[in-house]
Every structure is written in C-alpha cells, then in structure tokens.
Enzyme design. Structure first.
Site, PDB file in Angstrom:
ATOM      1  N   ASP A 102       0.765  -1.226   0.035  1.00  0.00           N
ATOM      2  CA  ASP A 102      -0.173  -0.001   0.027  1.00  0.00           C
ATOM      3  C   ASP A 102       0.926   1.127   0.023  1.00  0.00           C
ATOM      4  OD1 ASP A 102      -2.134  -1.576   0.723  1.00  0.00           O
ATOM      5  OD2 ASP A 102      -2.174  -1.425   2.565  1.00  0.00           O
TER       6      ASP A 102
HETATM    7  N1  URA Z   1      -0.991  -5.944   4.167  1.00  0.00           N
HETATM    8  C1  URA Z   1      -1.499  -4.519   4.139  1.00  0.00           C
HETATM    9  O1  URA Z   1      -2.661  -4.485   4.705  1.00  0.00           O
HETATM   10  N2  URA Z   1      -1.029  -3.765   3.286  1.00  0.00           N
HETATM   11  C2  URA Z   1       0.309  -4.101   2.632  1.00  0.00           C
HETATM   12  O2  URA Z   1       1.006  -2.915   1.946  1.00  0.00           O
HETATM   13  C3  URA Z   1       0.686  -5.254   2.718  1.00  0.00           C
HETATM   14  C4  URA Z   1       0.058  -6.333   3.378  1.00  0.00           C
END
Ligand code: URA
Length: 233
Positions: A102
């Site tokens: 993310d």
């Molecule tokens: N889980 C999440 O919530 N975000 C990420 O970027 C990776 C794993």
C-alpha cells in the site's frame, strides 16, 4: 540480439537515439575500447557512459519502499518508479512489482521483468513467508495470535478464510506478523477484524531476503543464485 534493440529494450532510449549515442562512442568495453553498432559484444563487458550496463531480461530488484509511494504505474501521485532510474520505466519486457505494498506501507518490495519468476514468488503454492512489523492504535487484546493461527478468519466480503498466520507480540501495541499469502490490505484488515487499527506497517522480509544495507528509497539487483537460495530453498 542487435545492440540497438538490446539497449532500447533496456530503456536507454528509442532505437534512433541509442544508435546515435553508440555512433558517438557512448558504449565502451571494460578495456576502454569503443563498441560500434555492428560489433560483437559480451553483455557483462559493456559500459554505458562508463557505468556497467543494466542486466538483460531476467532481473530481480530489491527495493526498500518508503511510505507515500504507490506501486501502480498509473497513479497520478508519487509512484515507486520515481525512485528508480528513469530508464527502468521503459524496459521491454516491463519491470513489474512483485505483488504490491500500500502507499502507506514501507519496506521490502521486489520488481522483476521475469514473469515466470514473479509467478513463482507470488504463487500461493510457494507459501513464501512475508514478515510484517506492525504498530497498532490500541493495545493487543491477547487472543489475536490464536485467532490468526486458526486458519478460520474470514475477512469482510471474502468467501475463503485466511491461511493460518503467525503473530508474535513485541509490545502492547506492536506485533510481528508472518503471512504466506498476500490478499488486498491483508494486515490492516486482519487487525481491523480484531477491533484494532494499524498505525504503521513495514515489510521487513520475504523468505530469507531482507533489507540489510538498503536505506528507504534505495535498491539493489539480486543475483539469481541469491534469489534462488533466499526465496526458494
Ligand atoms: N497488508 C496490508 O494491509 N498492506 C500491505 O501493503 C501489505 C500487507
């Protein structure tokens, strides 16, 4: 492969630009001799502007992603490609991220132009452990590790439960989570399912590959033998 095509595929410029640059003596060998358009060459012997040429197709890049950058190429905001050499955007085959992090997640992100390798890494069958360091808004309740380990947790709007995951408590609001799958926003959603909220999330390791020596925003090429030994054995 012809030199002009090779360099254009590595993103150094259009075929026309690359041909012009080669004519201007921009491509040399390690012994200092200039490489002409139709000369024979050994890839690992080539220097572009006195720097070793980028690896040919089959490259794996390890990147320490800072927060604030998305993995998409289309996002109008800041993207991970902004932190890599510009030519990497123009490689053919394209350099894709291996899964995603993310925008507000930092840490270990791989990129590759090798579809087979990408599939081997992200395939659920590989069961490659991904390690996340998590900071939480609320104190842990105490039952999270058992809940995540059970392999029965069903996230909102999903139809199959999550695979068992290992959670270690580091502190009252700090945990380490080891996942073998990679569902959308998985870590944030897992803690949301326990009534908590993730404040910061960092992926520190995939398999036995970690970010040692890489500051946020830095990257390196992972040699194939290192990838095999740290990801698949
Ligand atoms: N889980 C999440 O919530 N975000 C990420 O970027 C990776 C794993």
């Amino acid at each position: 492969m012809k030199l002009v095509k090779l360099l254009a595929n590595l993103g150094y410029g259009s075929r026309k630009d690359v041909a012009r640059l080669i004519r201007n003596g921009w491509l040399t060998r390690r012994d200092g001799s200039t490489v002409g358009l139709d000369d024979d060459f050994l890839h690992e012997d080539l220097l572009v502007d006195d720097e070793p040429i980028d690896p040919p197709q089959g490259v794996l890049i390890l990147f320490n992603k800072p927060i604030g950058y998305t993995c998409s190429t289309k996002d109008p905001g800041r993207v991970v490609y902004d932190l890599l050499p510009e030519r990497f955007r123009y490689r053919n085959p394209v350099l894709s991220t291996v899964g995603r992090l993310d925008r507000d997640t930092s840490g270990l992100l791989m990129l590759t132009d090798d579809g087979h390798l990408l599939h081997r890494i992200i395939s659920p069958k590989a069961e490659l452990p991904k390690i996340y360091e998590v900071e939480l808004a609320e104190d842990l309740r105490g039952d999270e590790a058992a809940l995540f380990a059970a392999g029965t947790l069903l996230l909102e709007s999903e139809t199959t439960p999550l695979a068992p995951a290992v959670m270690e408590t580091i502190d009252t609001r700090q945990a380490r989570l080891i996942l073998i799958e990679g569902r959308y926003h998985q870590v944030r959603r897992m803690f949301a399912a326990t009534g908590n909220r993730v404040l910061s999330l960092h992926r520190s390791r995939t398999g036995r590959l970690d970010l040692e020596g890489l500051e946020p925003g830095q990257w390196r090429i992972v040699p194939r033998d290192e990838a095999e030994s740290k990801l698949f054995t």
